[in-house]
Design a protein around this motif. Structure first.
Motif, PDB file in Angstrom:
ATOM      1  N   CYS A   1       0.852  -1.200   0.000  1.00 16.49           N
ATOM      2  CA  CYS A   1       0.000   0.000   0.000  1.00 16.49           C
ATOM      3  C   CYS A   1       0.887   1.250   0.000  1.00 16.49           C
ATOM      4  O   CYS A   1       2.083   1.178   0.294  1.00 16.49           O
ATOM      5  CB  CYS A   1      -0.918   0.005   1.220  1.00 16.49           C
ATOM      6  SG  CYS A   1      -0.080   0.255   2.796  1.00 16.49           S
ATOM      7  N   VAL A   2       0.287   2.379  -0.315  1.00 13.96           N
ATOM      8  CA  VAL A   2       1.051   3.626  -0.297  1.00 13.96           C
ATOM      9  C   VAL A   2       1.483   3.930   1.140  1.00 13.96           C
ATOM     10  O   VAL A   2       0.716   3.741   2.086  1.00 13.96           O
ATOM     11  CB  VAL A   2       0.200   4.792  -0.854  1.00 13.96           C
ATOM     12  CG1 VAL A   2       0.904   6.128  -0.646  1.00 13.96           C
ATOM     13  CG2 VAL A   2      -0.086   4.571  -2.333  1.00 13.96           C
ATOM     14  N   ARG A   3       2.713   4.343   1.315  1.00 11.87           N
ATOM     15  CA  ARG A   3       3.159   4.825   2.628  1.00 11.87           C
ATOM     16  C   ARG A   3       3.482   6.294   2.493  1.00 11.87           C
ATOM     17  O   ARG A   3       3.952   6.754   1.436  1.00 11.87           O
ATOM     18  CB  ARG A   3       4.342   4.012   3.162  1.00 11.87           C
ATOM     19  CG  ARG A   3       5.522   3.963   2.251  1.00 11.87           C
ATOM     20  CD  ARG A   3       6.644   3.156   2.878  1.00 11.87           C
ATOM     21  NE  ARG A   3       7.804   3.145   2.006  1.00 11.87           N
ATOM     22  CZ  ARG A   3       9.043   2.915   2.415  1.00 11.87           C
ATOM     23  NH1 ARG A   3       9.294   2.676   3.674  1.00 11.87           N
ATOM     24  NH2 ARG A   3      10.041   2.918   1.566  1.00 11.87           N
ATOM     25  N   ILE A   4       3.218   7.025   3.555  1.00 14.94           N
ATOM     26  CA  ILE A   4       3.326   8.488   3.501  1.00 14.94           C
ATOM     27  C   ILE A   4       4.049   9.000   4.749  1.00 14.94           C
ATOM     28  O   ILE A   4       4.182   8.279   5.743  1.00 14.94           O
ATOM     29  CB  ILE A   4       1.926   9.153   3.432  1.00 14.94           C
ATOM     30  CG1 ILE A   4       1.115   8.794   4.697  1.00 14.94           C
ATOM     31  CG2 ILE A   4       1.177   8.756   2.172  1.00 14.94           C
ATOM     32  CD1 ILE A   4      -0.207   9.556   4.812  1.00 14.94           C
ATOM     33  N   ILE A   5       4.475  10.251   4.665  1.00 21.79           N
ATOM     34  CA  ILE A   5       4.932  10.979   5.854  1.00 21.79           C
ATOM     35  C   ILE A   5       3.863  12.036   6.119  1.00 21.79           C
ATOM     36  O   ILE A   5       3.793  13.050   5.404  1.00 21.79           O
ATOM     37  CB  ILE A   5       6.314  11.645   5.624  1.00 21.79           C
ATOM     38  CG1 ILE A   5       7.363  10.614   5.197  1.00 21.79           C
ATOM     39  CG2 ILE A   5       6.742  12.371   6.887  1.00 21.79           C
ATOM     40  CD1 ILE A   5       7.698   9.534   6.226  1.00 21.79           C
ATOM     41  N   PRO A   6       2.985  11.765   7.096  1.00 22.07           N
ATOM     42  CA  PRO A   6       1.907  12.734   7.350  1.00 22.07           C
ATOM     43  C   PRO A   6       2.471  14.138   7.587  1.00 22.07           C
ATOM     44  O   PRO A   6       3.530  14.304   8.193  1.00 22.07           O
ATOM     45  CB  PRO A   6       1.232  12.189   8.616  1.00 22.07           C
ATOM     46  CG  PRO A   6       1.524  10.727   8.601  1.00 22.07           C
ATOM     47  CD  PRO A   6       2.903  10.611   8.004  1.00 22.07           C
ATOM     48  N   ARG A   7       1.775  15.117   7.086  1.00 25.47           N
ATOM     49  CA  ARG A   7       2.083  16.554   7.241  1.00 25.47           C
ATOM     50  C   ARG A   7       3.303  17.019   6.437  1.00 25.47           C
ATOM     51  O   ARG A   7       3.672  18.193   6.513  1.00 25.47           O
ATOM     52  CB  ARG A   7       2.263  16.940   8.715  1.00 25.47           C
ATOM     53  CG  ARG A   7       1.043  16.573   9.541  1.00 25.47           C
ATOM     54  CD  ARG A   7       1.085  17.109  10.945  1.00 25.47           C
ATOM     55  NE  ARG A   7      -0.165  16.730  11.627  1.00 25.47           N
ATOM     56  CZ  ARG A   7      -0.666  17.348  12.670  1.00 25.47           C
ATOM     57  NH1 ARG A   7      -0.063  18.381  13.174  1.00 25.47           N
ATOM     58  NH2 ARG A   7      -1.799  16.933  13.209  1.00 25.47           N
ATOM     59  N   SER A   8       3.933  16.113   5.701  1.00 31.12           N
ATOM     60  CA  SER A   8       5.139  16.510   4.971  1.00 31.12           C
ATOM     61  C   SER A   8       4.832  17.466   3.815  1.00 31.12           C
ATOM     62  O   SER A   8       5.754  18.085   3.271  1.00 31.12           O
ATOM     63  CB  SER A   8       5.878  15.276   4.444  1.00 31.12           C
ATOM     64  OG  SER A   8       5.021  14.472   3.670  1.00 31.12           O
ATOM     65  N   HIS A   9       3.561  17.607   3.448  1.00 30.90           N
ATOM     66  CA  HIS A   9       3.231  18.547   2.370  1.00 30.90           C
ATOM     67  C   HIS A   9       3.571  19.975   2.789  1.00 30.90           C
ATOM     68  O   HIS A   9       3.637  20.868   1.956  1.00 30.90           O
ATOM     69  CB  HIS A   9       1.752  18.431   1.991  1.00 30.90           C
ATOM     70  CG  HIS A   9       0.802  18.800   3.088  1.00 30.90           C
ATOM     71  ND1 HIS A   9       0.843  18.210   4.332  1.00 30.90           N
ATOM     72  CD2 HIS A   9      -0.228  19.683   3.129  1.00 30.90           C
ATOM     73  CE1 HIS A   9      -0.113  18.722   5.098  1.00 30.90           C
ATOM     74  NE2 HIS A   9      -0.770  19.616   4.390  1.00 30.90           N
ATOM     75  N   ARG A  10       3.758  20.170   4.106  1.00 27.88           N
ATOM     76  CA  ARG A  10       4.078  21.524   4.586  1.00 27.88           C
ATOM     77  C   ARG A  10       5.572  21.819   4.552  1.00 27.88           C
ATOM     78  O   ARG A  10       5.997  22.914   4.898  1.00 27.88           O
ATOM     79  CB  ARG A  10       3.572  21.684   6.007  1.00 27.88           C
ATOM     80  CG  ARG A  10       2.062  21.617   6.046  1.00 27.88           C
ATOM     81  CD  ARG A  10       1.538  21.581   7.452  1.00 27.88           C
ATOM     82  NE  ARG A  10       0.090  21.683   7.417  1.00 27.88           N
ATOM     83  CZ  ARG A  10      -0.609  22.540   8.136  1.00 27.88           C
ATOM     84  NH1 ARG A  10      -0.005  23.359   8.947  1.00 27.88           N
ATOM     85  NH2 ARG A  10      -1.929  22.569   8.030  1.00 27.88           N
TER      86      ARG A  10
ATOM     87  N   LEU B   1      -4.757  12.811  -1.602  1.00 28.31           N
ATOM     88  CA  LEU B   1      -3.353  13.061  -1.252  1.00 28.31           C
ATOM     89  C   LEU B   1      -2.917  14.411  -1.804  1.00 28.31           C
ATOM     90  O   LEU B   1      -3.090  14.686  -3.012  1.00 28.31           O
ATOM     91  CB  LEU B   1      -2.450  11.979  -1.862  1.00 28.31           C
ATOM     92  CG  LEU B   1      -2.757  10.522  -1.479  1.00 28.31           C
ATOM     93  CD1 LEU B   1      -1.956   9.564  -2.379  1.00 28.31           C
ATOM     94  CD2 LEU B   1      -2.421  10.271  -0.011  1.00 28.31           C
ATOM     95  N   HIS B   2      -2.330  15.234  -0.947  1.00 28.29           N
ATOM     96  CA  HIS B   2      -1.717  16.471  -1.433  1.00 28.29           C
ATOM     97  C   HIS B   2      -0.483  16.081  -2.249  1.00 28.29           C
ATOM     98  O   HIS B   2       0.289  15.217  -1.831  1.00 28.29           O
ATOM     99  CB  HIS B   2      -1.320  17.341  -0.244  1.00 28.29           C
ATOM    100  CG  HIS B   2      -0.917  18.733  -0.630  1.00 28.29           C
ATOM    101  ND1 HIS B   2       0.207  19.006  -1.376  1.00 28.29           N
ATOM    102  CD2 HIS B   2      -1.509  19.924  -0.391  1.00 28.29           C
ATOM    103  CE1 HIS B   2       0.303  20.308  -1.581  1.00 28.29           C
ATOM    104  NE2 HIS B   2      -0.733  20.899  -0.985  1.00 28.29           N
ATOM    105  N   ASN B   3      -0.290  16.713  -3.397  1.00 27.79           N
ATOM    106  CA  ASN B   3       0.811  16.278  -4.264  1.00 27.79           C
ATOM    107  C   ASN B   3       2.198  16.471  -3.639  1.00 27.79           C
ATOM    108  O   ASN B   3       3.157  15.823  -4.059  1.00 27.79           O
ATOM    109  CB  ASN B   3       0.755  17.018  -5.607  1.00 27.79           C
ATOM    110  CG  ASN B   3      -0.119  16.299  -6.600  1.00 27.79           C
ATOM    111  OD1 ASN B   3      -1.257  15.959  -6.284  1.00 27.79           O
ATOM    112  ND2 ASN B   3       0.385  16.049  -7.786  1.00 27.79           N
ATOM    113  N   HIS B   4       2.308  17.357  -2.654  1.00 31.06           N
ATOM    114  CA  HIS B   4       3.614  17.546  -2.008  1.00 31.06           C
ATOM    115  C   HIS B   4       3.832  16.592  -0.840  1.00 31.06           C
ATOM    116  O   HIS B   4       4.899  16.617  -0.223  1.00 31.06           O
ATOM    117  CB  HIS B   4       3.760  18.987  -1.514  1.00 31.06           C
ATOM    118  CG  HIS B   4       3.941  19.971  -2.632  1.00 31.06           C
ATOM    119  ND1 HIS B   4       3.857  21.330  -2.465  1.00 31.06           N
ATOM    120  CD2 HIS B   4       4.205  19.782  -3.958  1.00 31.06           C
ATOM    121  CE1 HIS B   4       4.066  21.938  -3.623  1.00 31.06           C
ATOM    122  NE2 HIS B   4       4.267  21.020  -4.547  1.00 31.06           N
TER     123      HIS B   4
END
Ligand SMILES: O=C(O)CCC(=O)C(=O)O
Length: 269
Positions: free
Chosen positions: A163-172, A212-215
């Motif tokens: 599944c997709v893994r993300i770093i939450p809040r990293s779009h900032r 998902l925010h693209n950043h």
């Protein structure tokens, strides 16, 4: 459901992602599953010459996946990626879901015409799948960054099947590797910005959708299970976006019809 609540939108803006459970009903998911399998097997009434189709790698290494080129590459379910699905009516219908229009309105403004940067099937075939390194979904050929991606599970998406893994809040954090043509992080940057203790696995059931925010920093692992991980993902952008290669992008929400533009682009990732 046709609109997001303000609380949901606030969560999306804070976290950089938002999961919408069971947005697509099981019958509609089944139609999409059948359709993508038929496309892979060469049985669908689509223009294969217009579709980017990439075979999965044998060993899971990104650099060893097949070429990202147009055209059918054999009747197999072992495709990694199939792009240009906006030209398929079945996928176009789901791309025009009212919740996605609402999300586009909130990101880009309700008067903005919205084009599709890419509408793609992303697959990790059972026991296979290609590791996708940490990246942000941006490309240096655009005069502005696309900001919104929708990721729809067509199979259960789990930690085991990639599944997709993300770093939450990293779009900032802003753009981390601005010189990379398609937003990949260098290894040293990934070590700093995406340490294991910060990663979150976006586990979904078929019909669940993640905005998902693209950043937002994201990637995905290989499939270590016997369950395929089929997914449909769409990146929505402002149709006024200028592409330095001169490519045009099909309109999804707005006056210009989908057929009046010609998308000839390819993309990495
Ligand atoms: O479906 C996945 O594993 C992630 C796809 C992705 O991040 C991308 O294509 O940019």
């Amino acid at each position: 459901m046709t609109k997001l609540s303000d609380a949901q939108w606030q969560e999306y803006e804070t976290e950089g992602h938002l999961v919408l459970r069971s947005l697509i009903d099981p019958a509609a998911v089944q139609v999409l599953q059948n359709r993508i399998d038929a496309i892979m097997l060469g049985d669908a009434d689509v223009d294969y010459d217009r579709m980017l189709m990439q075979l999965d790698s044998d060993g899971g290494n990104y650099a060893e996946a097949g070429p990202q080129t147009k055209g059918h590459k054999g009747a197999t379910l072992d495709y990694r990626k199939i792009q240009d699905l906006e030209y398929d009516r079945v996928f176009l219908d789901v791309m025009r879901h009212p919740v996605f229009k609402d999300a586009c309105d909130r990101v880009y403004g309700s008067d903005t015409t919205i084009a599709c940067n890419r509408a793609m099937f992303m697959n990790k075939p059972a026991g296979k799948g290609t590791f996708l390194p940490w990246h942000q979904d941006r490309w240096t050929n655009f005069d502005r960054d696309p900001l919104l991606t929708v990721w729809m599970a067509l199979d259960p998406a789990t930690k085991a099947n990639g599944c997709v893994r993300i770093i939450p809040r990293s779009h900032r954090m802003g753009v981390i590797n601005p010189s990379h043509a398609s937003g990949f992080l260098a290894d040293e940057q990934a070590a700093v910005w995406a340490p294991p203790e910060k990663e979150f696995y976006v586990e979904l059931e078929p019909g669940d959708v993640a905005l998902l925010h693209n950043h937002l920093l994201h990637g995905s692992n290989k499939n270590h299970s016997q369950q395929s991980r089929r997914a449909f993902s769409v990146c929505y952008m402002d149709a006024a976006t200028v592409d330095s290669h001169g490519h045009e992008y099909p309109v999804v929400f707005g006056e210009q019809s989908l057929e009046s533009t010609a998308a000839t682009r390819t993309s990495n990732k």
